[in-house]
Write a protein that holds these residues in place. Sequence first.
Motif, PDB file in Angstrom:
ATOM      1  N   LYS A  25      -3.909   8.790   2.913  1.00 21.60           N
ATOM      2  CA  LYS A  25      -5.548   8.862   1.435  1.00 21.60           C
ATOM      3  C   LYS A  25      -5.610  10.066   1.508  1.00 21.60           C
ATOM      4  N   TYR A  81      -6.911  13.536   0.120  1.00 19.87           N
ATOM      5  CA  TYR A  81      -7.033  13.896  -2.006  1.00 19.87           C
ATOM      6  C   TYR A  81      -6.812  14.234  -2.252  1.00 19.87           C
ATOM      7  N   GLN A  95      -1.400  13.443  -8.983  1.00 19.03           N
ATOM      8  CA  GLN A  95      -1.610  12.646 -10.665  1.00 19.03           C
ATOM      9  C   GLN A  95      -1.459  14.427 -11.633  1.00 19.03           C
ATOM     10  N   ARG A  99      -3.438  -2.432   1.986  1.00 16.04           N
ATOM     11  CA  ARG A  99      -5.012  -2.006   2.302  1.00 16.04           C
ATOM     12  C   ARG A  99      -5.153   0.025   1.623  1.00 16.04           C
ATOM     13  N   ASN A 135      -6.183   1.844  -0.347  1.00 14.55           N
ATOM     14  CA  ASN A 135      -6.436   2.221  -1.814  1.00 14.55           C
ATOM     15  C   ASN A 135      -6.037   3.295  -2.656  1.00 14.55           C
ATOM     16  N   SER A 136      -6.481   4.054  -1.472  1.00 13.42           N
ATOM     17  CA  SER A 136      -5.819   5.405  -2.844  1.00 13.42           C
ATOM     18  C   SER A 136      -4.177   5.312  -3.622  1.00 13.42           C
ATOM     19  N   TRP A 151      -3.582   1.864  -4.859  1.00 12.12           N
ATOM     20  CA  TRP A 151      -4.577   1.193  -5.577  1.00 12.12           C
ATOM     21  C   TRP A 151      -4.472   2.213  -6.456  1.00 12.12           C
ATOM     22  N   ASN A 152      -5.357   3.002  -6.112  1.00 11.77           N
ATOM     23  CA  ASN A 152      -6.288   3.860  -7.707  1.00 11.77           C
ATOM     24  C   ASN A 152      -4.595   4.483  -8.270  1.00 11.77           C
ATOM     25  N   TYR A 160      -3.459   2.278 -10.940  1.00 12.16           N
ATOM     26  CA  TYR A 160      -4.525   1.992 -11.717  1.00 12.16           C
ATOM     27  C   TYR A 160      -4.063   3.049 -13.130  1.00 12.16           C
ATOM     28  N   PHE A 161      -4.256   4.160 -11.777  1.00  6.61           N
ATOM     29  CA  PHE A 161      -4.435   6.034 -13.057  1.00  6.61           C
ATOM     30  C   PHE A 161      -3.582   5.663 -14.340  1.00  6.61           C
ATOM     31  N   ALA A 188      -9.956  -6.368   0.243  1.00  5.65           N
ATOM     32  CA  ALA A 188     -10.906  -5.762  -0.862  1.00  5.65           C
ATOM     33  C   ALA A 188      -9.953  -5.157  -2.049  1.00  5.65           C
ATOM     34  N   ASN A 248     -10.406  -5.512  -5.659  1.00  6.93           N
ATOM     35  CA  ASN A 248     -10.716  -4.913  -6.584  1.00  6.93           C
ATOM     36  C   ASN A 248      -9.830  -4.785  -7.855  1.00  6.93           C
ATOM     37  N   TYR A 249      -8.477  -4.672  -7.644  1.00  5.65           N
ATOM     38  CA  TYR A 249      -7.202  -3.854  -8.775  1.00  5.65           C
ATOM     39  C   TYR A 249      -7.290  -5.542  -9.876  1.00  5.65           C
ATOM     40  N   PHE A 273     -12.127   1.882 -12.447  1.00  9.47           N
ATOM     41  CA  PHE A 273     -12.031   0.553 -12.962  1.00  9.47           C
ATOM     42  C   PHE A 273     -12.754  -0.539 -11.875  1.00  9.47           C
ATOM     43  N   GLU A 314      -9.783   8.531  -6.845  1.00  5.74           N
ATOM     44  CA  GLU A 314     -10.042   7.511  -6.317  1.00  5.74           C
ATOM     45  C   GLU A 314     -11.232   7.814  -5.987  1.00  5.74           C
ATOM     46  N   ARG A 361     -14.847   4.726   1.266  1.00  6.83           N
ATOM     47  CA  ARG A 361     -13.534   4.341   1.323  1.00  6.83           C
ATOM     48  C   ARG A 361     -12.842   3.100   1.313  1.00  6.83           C
ATOM     49  N   GLU A 404     -11.183   0.551   4.125  1.00 12.58           N
ATOM     50  CA  GLU A 404     -10.679   0.563   4.790  1.00 12.58           C
ATOM     51  C   GLU A 404     -11.164   1.684   5.837  1.00 12.58           C
TER      52      GLU A 404
END
Lengths: 314, 309
Positions: free
Chosen positions: A141, A143, A150, A181, A183-184, A186-187, A190-191, A225, A229-230, B174, B185, B229, B231
């Motif tokens: 995760k 950042y 990206q 789980r 989340n990074s 999943w993000n 989408y990106f 979650a 959310n995705y 999103f 993110e 964020r 989790e």
Amino acid sequence: MNLTKINYEADEKWADVVPILQQEGENSLAQIAYTDEYSQATSYLRAVMASNEKSERAMELTEHIINMNPAHYTVWLYRADIIKTLSLNPVKELDKLEAISLNHPKNFQVWGYRQSIMSIIPTLPPKELSFLAKVLAKDAKNYHVWAYRQWLVEYFSLWPTSEGKGSELFFIDSLLTNDVRNNSAWNHRYFVLFGRNVESVMPLDIFTQEINYAMAKIDTAPQNASAWNYLKGILRKQKKGAKEVEHFALQYVSLEDESKIRSSHALDLLAEIWAGEASDKACQALDLLSNKYDPVRANYWQYRKSLIKAAQAA
Amino acid sequence: MSISGSHLAVQRHVEYIQSLDTQQDDLEYWLTEHLRLNGLYWGLTALHILGHPEALSREETIDFVFSCQRENGGFGAAPGHDAHVLYTVSAVQILVEIDALEELDRRTNEGRGKVARYLANLQDKQTGTFAGDEWGEVDTRFLYAAINALSLLDCLSMIDQQKAVEYLQACTNFDGGYGASPGAESHSAQIFTCVAALAILGKLDLVDTERLGCWLSERQLPNGGLNGRPEKLEDVCYSWWVLSPLAVIGKLDWIDREKQLAYILSCQDTEKGGLADRPNDMVDVFHTHFAIAGLSLLSYPGLEPIDPV
Ligand SMILES: [Zn+2]
């Protein structure tokens, strides 16, 4: 990298350079925390930068200082300057960076520098993605690393193919298989699919593909979650409402038998789907959320319910 | 429990903040030196909220702030350090807080205009965002810091506000949140910076308050704490990053107030003063400030109100 103590004053190679000591007052508060070795090296750096020397020995000097203090950002910038001026091999420089990047992955300088070196390389170096996989294996995760990745996707155009396939999606899937789980990840998914500046050619069934993907992942952990959310994000992007996933969500919810409720997120989405035509069921779902399945956010669920009541009254 | 308690140990926290300036022999003090001007802002703001603005000397505060100013008009973390937008905003905020902004014009010949020009020059004319310093790292934290300081200096007209707004909009995700740059993110701290910047620029109508409020309220964990964020672990500094944007969009009641209050209070050291990221951890001025600011947003009795932006 070199761990022995380096003494520039005793080194013939540096005999022609007059070190520039830190000025009185400047950083005087901080000096106590620095070692003699560091103070001496930065004095030579000041001298080298003052004469704008771009040389092999200046490269060694910057490496020495970076190893002692990777947060010193001027030294990184100067090193990048030397590489560009002397046209040194940038791919070799990336190899050299590996250890320090793995040891200081939360340091922005490491990634900003990597980006500046990478931007003089015309094609993606073969080892880059496996290197990033290694860094993300330690902290999935981080950042800075995701921001860098990206940038890399944009710079080398690593976008998915028009069939909605590609190395990025493959990699994300491996991360999500490991931790659904994340989340990074999943993000990033989408990106790479929807984050292009230029409106890209996407297959018409990209939405179906991604809805199916999210549903399969939700099924492995119905209370996750990030995946919900995705799914909601994709449905929103598709602009066709959420009705098509009603049956799917119902697998995790039964209003008749509360013992069969396995996901508060499914209740949430169903309440949204039902808000128009089946408002009683929607209110029931929202009450379940505020009373039992997510009472911490009771006010939020009651707010949603008040919107439905207001629409009914109108 | 002697460590936490159910009331805010106001006097202990005031003493803790006062003591920070006298611990100059501690190694820890030297190691955190790069954060000093920020540290002063956090300590001072906490004291104001606690109702003890007099606990730090006004004159010494002003002197220290000006000792951090550089040639280019910006401020560094401590005397002799390079200027950075994050320290510059702290300097401006401190001067505003103690009503000493006119000192800028009195003590320096070009006054606030020079500070404002330093900040305005950090804007990327193409994208509208801001770099943290002349070296170029960009992050919505820097954009917020610059806009906040420029607004306090009454110099917002020096930048391209429209471009900044477009950039902020491009950071919308999103899931309803905001990240550090377009595509990055969603993160509570970045949401705070984006929403606060939009509020200063008068563009809150661009925020999808329902989805954002939903995402932010989802940050509360069963123990009452808030995370940054999904989790991730809870941390008392998110009491500010999450509660402030919720307050700005008028959805503060979407979290469980009592549980959040209890969580914040459980992070205090009632013997030596100060608050920590989590119960029983080491206290520091950063978490002390954000915890107390969070309590103020939740109208904890006896505290001065704080502006969420
Ligand atoms: Zn924290």
